[in-house]
Design a protein around this motif. Structure first.
Motif, PDB file in Angstrom:
ATOM      1  N   PHE A   1       0.770  -1.252   0.000  1.00 35.85           N
ATOM      2  CA  PHE A   1       0.000   0.000   0.000  1.00 35.85           C
ATOM      3  C   PHE A   1       0.803   1.306   0.000  1.00 35.85           C
ATOM      4  N   PHE A   2       2.003   1.290   0.527  1.00 39.64           N
ATOM      5  CA  PHE A   2       2.805   2.520   0.582  1.00 39.64           C
ATOM      6  C   PHE A   2       4.149   2.287  -0.111  1.00 39.64           C
TER       7      PHE A   2
ATOM      8  N   LEU B   1       4.699   4.590   9.528  1.00 38.72           N
ATOM      9  CA  LEU B   1       3.890   3.857   8.548  1.00 38.72           C
ATOM     10  C   LEU B   1       3.580   2.481   9.099  1.00 38.72           C
ATOM     11  N   LEU B   2       2.408   1.995   8.775  1.00 37.08           N
ATOM     12  CA  LEU B   2       2.049   0.630   9.174  1.00 37.08           C
ATOM     13  C   LEU B   2       1.157   0.065   8.086  1.00 37.08           C
ATOM     14  N   SER B   3       1.438  -1.158   7.657  1.00 33.26           N
ATOM     15  CA  SER B   3       0.493  -1.778   6.720  1.00 33.26           C
ATOM     16  C   SER B   3       0.544  -3.298   6.801  1.00 33.26           C
TER      17      SER B   3
END
Lengths: 168, 155
Positions: free
Chosen positions: B33-34, B74-76
């Motif tokens: 996602f990032f 950031l976390l995904s």
């Protein structure tokens, strides 16, 4: 609108200014909340911290001069008791013996380690999972690291006394 | 720490380890996602099932020692673990709990983990992880941080 909540978060600050403003507000709010912490909550946090420090120590070989077992023992006692002599009383040993172990003037006896294990079971019961073998692991981990890192000191003398007479 | 396979409810033990430079070859935006490559200079952790090399979740943090705080940048989770059809549950919880463990190990009773989610998802984090709200910042501290660690840190 349906928002998927669990795929992730982009939480990065966009500017130093934004970070500083939010940090100030957060710190004010946290300090207010900290004032309401009970002594019991603080002790639990300290015991959790100690457990996590010991787990981290056990994950890797550490070759330095620090006395981990006695440092962790000091943290443990000081997290729970205002006087170390009260801990000595609770595990039925003389305060002077405890002091010698803490200051590394004597090795802990087997019985001391057993008492420490049982005391920790009681202390950690309402805090978090704490493996019975943790104190033993810390003690022997330090011994192993010490012995391995000090080979140049002990090996020359000891090696003279060791031979292999059998043919292999 | 464990995650749960949603279809079978089977539990799998996971490990959370620092991301190594080689890992970035497989960390692509279409799965995570990032653009995680921008985090290369940061402290980044990956979650995977023990015995597997497949990364199921990622988190990057900033240490702010003067505030006894770790900020989640950031976390995904990986793409197949998003939404109602996700393969595994508890990936995000384990990642946050891992950061909470580092914070408590470093800062003890002063420990704090913070993040700054979008308004639409803040409510979810507040409710699920028992976080405090200060403006747009969510944070977890003692005593809730201890409960969070205990909830996820199981063998």
């Amino acid at each position: 609108m349906i928002v998927d909540t669990e795929y992730g978060v982009d939480s990065r600050y966009t500017s130093k200014n934004e970070q500083e403003n939010q940090a100030t507000a957060l710190m004010e709010a946290r300090l207010k909340r900290m004032k309401n912490l009970s002594n019991e909550q603080i002790v639990k946090a300290k015991l959790m911290q100690l457990k996590l420090k010991m787990e981290e120590y056990l994950k890797k070989p550490v070759y330095d001069k620090q006395n981990y077992f006695s440092e962790f023992l000091k943290l443990y006692i000081d997290s729970i008791y205002s006087k170390r002599s009260n801990f000595a009383q609770d595990i039925d040993i003389a305060p002077v013996s405890l002091s010698q172990v803490i200051n590394k003037h004597r090795e802990p006896k087997e019985e001391f380690l057993m008492k420490l294990m049982i005391h920790s079971e009681k202390a950690y019961k309402n805090v978090c999972e704490f493996h019975k073998k943790t104190w033993y692991q810390v003690y022997y981990h330090e011994k192993i690291c010490e012995t391995m890192s000090n080979q140049e000191k002990w090996r020359p003398e000891i090696e003279k006394k060791v031979k292999l007479s059998a043919a292999i | 720490m464990r995650i749960i396979e949603t279809s079978t409810k089977k539990k799998y033990s996971v490990e959370i380890l620092p991301v190594e430079s080689d890992d970035y070859k497989n960390i692509k935006k279409d799965r995570y996602f990032f653009n995680w490559k921008t985090e290369k200079e940061e402290e980044v952790y990956k979650l995977r099932i023990i015995g597997s090399n497949d990364i199921l979740g990622l988190v990057s943090i900033e240490r702010i020692p003067q505030e006894w705080r770790l900020h989640i940048r950031l976390l995904s989770v990986s793409k197949e673990n998003k939404g109602k059809e996700k393969e595994f549950d508890n990936i995000t919880g384990n990642l946050i709990a891992h950061i909470a463990k580092i914070a408590v190990r470093e800062y003890g009773e002063l420990a704090c983990v913070s993040l700054k989610p979008k308004i639409q998802i803040a409510k979810h984090y507040i409710e699920k992880y028992n976080m405090n709200v200060t403006g747009v910042t969510l944070s977890i501290e003692v005593p809730e941080i201890i409960d969070l660690i205990n909830k996820y840190d199981k063998d």
